[in-house]
Design a protein around this motif. Structure first.
Motif, PDB file in Angstrom:
ATOM      1  N   SER A 229       0.827  -1.202   0.000  1.00 20.02           N
ATOM      2  CA  SER A 229       0.000   0.000   0.000  1.00 20.02           C
ATOM      3  C   SER A 229       0.865   1.257   0.000  1.00 20.02           C
ATOM      4  O   SER A 229       1.999   1.256   0.501  1.00 20.02           O
ATOM      5  CB  SER A 229      -0.924   0.016   1.219  1.00 20.02           C
ATOM      6  OG  SER A 229      -0.179   0.191   2.410  1.00 20.02           O
ATOM      7  N   ASN A 230       0.343   2.337  -0.562  1.00 17.63           N
ATOM      8  CA  ASN A 230       1.069   3.603  -0.588  1.00 17.63           C
ATOM      9  C   ASN A 230       1.346   4.123   0.819  1.00 17.63           C
ATOM     10  O   ASN A 230       2.404   4.686   1.090  1.00 17.63           O
ATOM     11  CB  ASN A 230       0.267   4.648  -1.378  1.00 17.63           C
ATOM     12  CG  ASN A 230       0.197   4.331  -2.855  1.00 17.63           C
ATOM     13  OD1 ASN A 230       1.035   3.599  -3.388  1.00 17.63           O
ATOM     14  ND2 ASN A 230      -0.801   4.877  -3.530  1.00 17.63           N
ATOM     15  N   HIS A 231       0.394   3.931   1.724  1.00 19.06           N
ATOM     16  CA  HIS A 231       0.548   4.413   3.095  1.00 19.06           C
ATOM     17  C   HIS A 231       1.757   3.752   3.775  1.00 19.06           C
ATOM     18  O   HIS A 231       2.577   4.422   4.410  1.00 19.06           O
ATOM     19  CB  HIS A 231      -0.724   4.117   3.909  1.00 19.06           C
ATOM     20  CG  HIS A 231      -1.934   4.840   3.419  1.00 19.06           C
ATOM     21  ND1 HIS A 231      -2.436   4.676   2.166  1.00 19.06           N
ATOM     22  CD2 HIS A 231      -2.753   5.734   4.038  1.00 19.06           C
ATOM     23  CE1 HIS A 231      -3.511   5.435   2.017  1.00 19.06           C
ATOM     24  NE2 HIS A 231      -3.725   6.080   3.141  1.00 19.06           N
ATOM     25  N   TYR A 232       1.843   2.446   3.643  1.00 21.04           N
ATOM     26  CA  TYR A 232       2.935   1.710   4.270  1.00 21.04           C
ATOM     27  C   TYR A 232       4.270   2.109   3.647  1.00 21.04           C
ATOM     28  O   TYR A 232       5.264   2.328   4.354  1.00 21.04           O
ATOM     29  CB  TYR A 232       2.704   0.208   4.099  1.00 21.04           C
ATOM     30  CG  TYR A 232       3.766  -0.663   4.734  1.00 21.04           C
ATOM     31  CD1 TYR A 232       3.655  -1.086   6.055  1.00 21.04           C
ATOM     32  CD2 TYR A 232       4.882  -1.073   3.997  1.00 21.04           C
ATOM     33  CE1 TYR A 232       4.619  -1.883   6.636  1.00 21.04           C
ATOM     34  CE2 TYR A 232       5.861  -1.865   4.568  1.00 21.04           C
ATOM     35  CZ  TYR A 232       5.719  -2.271   5.885  1.00 21.04           C
ATOM     36  OH  TYR A 232       6.699  -3.056   6.453  1.00 21.04           O
ATOM     37  N   PHE A 233       4.312   2.223   2.316  1.00 17.31           N
ATOM     38  CA  PHE A 233       5.546   2.553   1.622  1.00 17.31           C
ATOM     39  C   PHE A 233       6.084   3.922   2.053  1.00 17.31           C
ATOM     40  O   PHE A 233       7.285   4.084   2.303  1.00 17.31           O
ATOM     41  CB  PHE A 233       5.311   2.544   0.111  1.00 17.31           C
ATOM     42  CG  PHE A 233       6.512   2.976  -0.689  1.00 17.31           C
ATOM     43  CD1 PHE A 233       7.579   2.114  -0.884  1.00 17.31           C
ATOM     44  CD2 PHE A 233       6.569   4.251  -1.240  1.00 17.31           C
ATOM     45  CE1 PHE A 233       8.696   2.514  -1.620  1.00 17.31           C
ATOM     46  CE2 PHE A 233       7.670   4.660  -1.966  1.00 17.31           C
ATOM     47  CZ  PHE A 233       8.737   3.791  -2.153  1.00 17.31           C
ATOM     48  N   ILE A 234       5.210   4.906   2.152  1.00 18.14           N
ATOM     49  CA  ILE A 234       5.636   6.250   2.545  1.00 18.14           C
ATOM     50  C   ILE A 234       6.159   6.265   3.974  1.00 18.14           C
ATOM     51  O   ILE A 234       7.208   6.866   4.267  1.00 18.14           O
ATOM     52  CB  ILE A 234       4.469   7.239   2.376  1.00 18.14           C
ATOM     53  CG1 ILE A 234       4.163   7.433   0.892  1.00 18.14           C
ATOM     54  CG2 ILE A 234       4.804   8.590   3.020  1.00 18.14           C
ATOM     55  CD1 ILE A 234       2.903   8.209   0.614  1.00 18.14           C
ATOM     56  N   MET A 235       5.458   5.616   4.893  1.00 23.56           N
ATOM     57  CA  MET A 235       5.908   5.585   6.290  1.00 23.56           C
ATOM     58  C   MET A 235       7.225   4.831   6.424  1.00 23.56           C
ATOM     59  O   MET A 235       8.132   5.249   7.152  1.00 23.56           O
ATOM     60  CB  MET A 235       4.845   4.935   7.163  1.00 23.56           C
ATOM     61  CG  MET A 235       3.545   5.734   7.260  1.00 23.56           C
ATOM     62  SD  MET A 235       3.781   7.372   8.006  1.00 23.56           S
ATOM     63  CE  MET A 235       4.122   6.915   9.700  1.00 23.56           C
ATOM     64  N   LYS A 236       7.355   3.733   5.700  1.00 20.96           N
ATOM     65  CA  LYS A 236       8.585   2.941   5.740  1.00 20.96           C
ATOM     66  C   LYS A 236       9.764   3.758   5.189  1.00 20.96           C
ATOM     67  O   LYS A 236      10.849   3.781   5.781  1.00 20.96           O
ATOM     68  CB  LYS A 236       8.405   1.661   4.932  1.00 20.96           C
ATOM     69  CG  LYS A 236       9.591   0.693   4.952  1.00 20.96           C
ATOM     70  CD  LYS A 236       9.214  -0.594   4.242  1.00 20.96           C
ATOM     71  CE  LYS A 236      10.331  -1.620   4.317  1.00 20.96           C
ATOM     72  NZ  LYS A 236      11.495  -1.240   3.478  1.00 20.96           N
ATOM     73  N   GLN A 237       9.521   4.427   4.080  1.00 27.19           N
ATOM     74  CA  GLN A 237      10.560   5.254   3.474  1.00 27.19           C
ATOM     75  C   GLN A 237      10.969   6.386   4.415  1.00 27.19           C
ATOM     76  O   GLN A 237      12.164   6.693   4.546  1.00 27.19           O
ATOM     77  CB  GLN A 237      10.048   5.831   2.152  1.00 27.19           C
ATOM     78  CG  GLN A 237      11.090   6.630   1.365  1.00 27.19           C
ATOM     79  CD  GLN A 237      10.510   7.201   0.090  1.00 27.19           C
ATOM     80  OE1 GLN A 237       9.370   7.674   0.072  1.00 27.19           O
ATOM     81  NE2 GLN A 237      11.270   7.132  -0.988  1.00 27.19           N
ATOM     82  N   PHE A 238      10.012   6.972   5.089  1.00 29.35           N
ATOM     83  CA  PHE A 238      10.302   8.082   5.994  1.00 29.35           C
ATOM     84  C   PHE A 238      11.178   7.638   7.157  1.00 29.35           C
ATOM     85  O   PHE A 238      12.199   8.257   7.462  1.00 29.35           O
ATOM     86  CB  PHE A 238       8.993   8.680   6.525  1.00 29.35           C
ATOM     87  CG  PHE A 238       9.193   9.838   7.466  1.00 29.35           C
ATOM     88  CD1 PHE A 238       9.390  11.118   6.974  1.00 29.35           C
ATOM     89  CD2 PHE A 238       9.190   9.643   8.840  1.00 29.35           C
ATOM     90  CE1 PHE A 238       9.584  12.184   7.835  1.00 29.35           C
ATOM     91  CE2 PHE A 238       9.389  10.701   9.710  1.00 29.35           C
ATOM     92  CZ  PHE A 238       9.591  11.979   9.203  1.00 29.35           C
TER      93      PHE A 238
END
Length: 251
Positions: A229-238
């Motif tokens: 999911s986009n939500h997980y990817f963004i938080m993980k990247q951050f």
């Protein structure tokens, strides 16, 4: 994880495209409606996710109203309105229910929960009533609690099991620790024969095992996993490379 198919109180929802004359105006101009596919709900937990403006809260609201819930939230018995801001999308949906009927149900939304708390107090002040409604929420006035405490009290105290529970962005009122606690409570209620439909931005909230995650984008809706999911990817990247991301963001 074993699926509790006996508690699938809502199985599907369809869009009555034959009734729509134009997709130019709200809510039919929302991405989720312009590219609508019928939704097959998970018997335990279904998540509806997506960026702001994709129409997930509008869709969740319409599903709740189509099932008989009050637009501002509450149980099936709540009938109050402070401001009619909901769309007429519910009139264009057809729901397919399961064989069994839920014994309990609640539409919980952070945005209008204050109005639900006020309505509870107004009903409990009426003469000739029986058991106070607030006793189902832990007996303490929800207005005397913080927003998060009141929201969590409803979730812990009011939900009784064997129910259909629709939650609109519950993380808005909950700390990360409370969100984790919420997963444990969801599991307890699923084990007690409940079904959940949840709109959320929180990767924590959407982490319930084996749940269905439906992601809304400009291209329409598609099933995904937590990790994709986009939500997980963004938080993980951050969190994995915060300094680099902030450097590019600020420069």
């Amino acid at each position: 994880m074993k699926l509790n198919r006996g508690n699938q109180y809502i199985r599907e929802v369809y869009l009555r495209e034959d009734l729509i004359t134009s997709y130019k105006h709200y809510p039919f101009n929302l991405p989720v409606i312009r590219h609508f596919q019928h939704i097959l709900f998970h018997p335990n937990v279904t998540y509806i996710i997506g960026e702001n403006g994709m129409g997930k809260s509008t869709l969740l609201e319409a599903i709740a109203i189509a099932l008989g819930f009050n637009p501002e939230g509450g149980s099936l018995n709540f009938r109050f309105s402070n401001f009619d801001s909901h769309s007429n999308l519910f009139q264009y949906l057809r729901t397919v229910r399961g064989v069994n009927k839920a014994k309990d149900g609640f539409f919980l939304r952070a945005e209008t929960f204050y109005n639900v708390a006020t309505n509870i107090e107004e009903l409990d002040r009426e003469p000739g009533g029986g058991r106070r409604i607030i006793d189902s929420f832990g007996s303490k006035s929800l207005h005397e609690l913080s927003h998060g405490e009141a929201f969590f009290a409803a979730f812990i105290e009011r939900f009784q099991g064997n129910g259909l529970y629709i939650l609109d962005e519950p993380e808005a009122a909950l700390s990360p620790l409370r969100q984790i606690s919420m997963l444990a409570r969801i599991h307890d209620l699923v084990e007690q024969g409940s079904q959940f439909i949840i709109s959320t931005h929180s990767p924590i909230v959407m982490a319930y095992p084996d749940a269905k995650i439906i992601q809304l984008t400009e291209e329409g809706m598609s099933e995904t996993t937590l990790e994709d999911s986009n939500h997980y990817f963004i938080m993980k990247q951050f969190f994995e490379d915060k300094e680099r991301l902030l450097h590019h963001l600020f420069n």
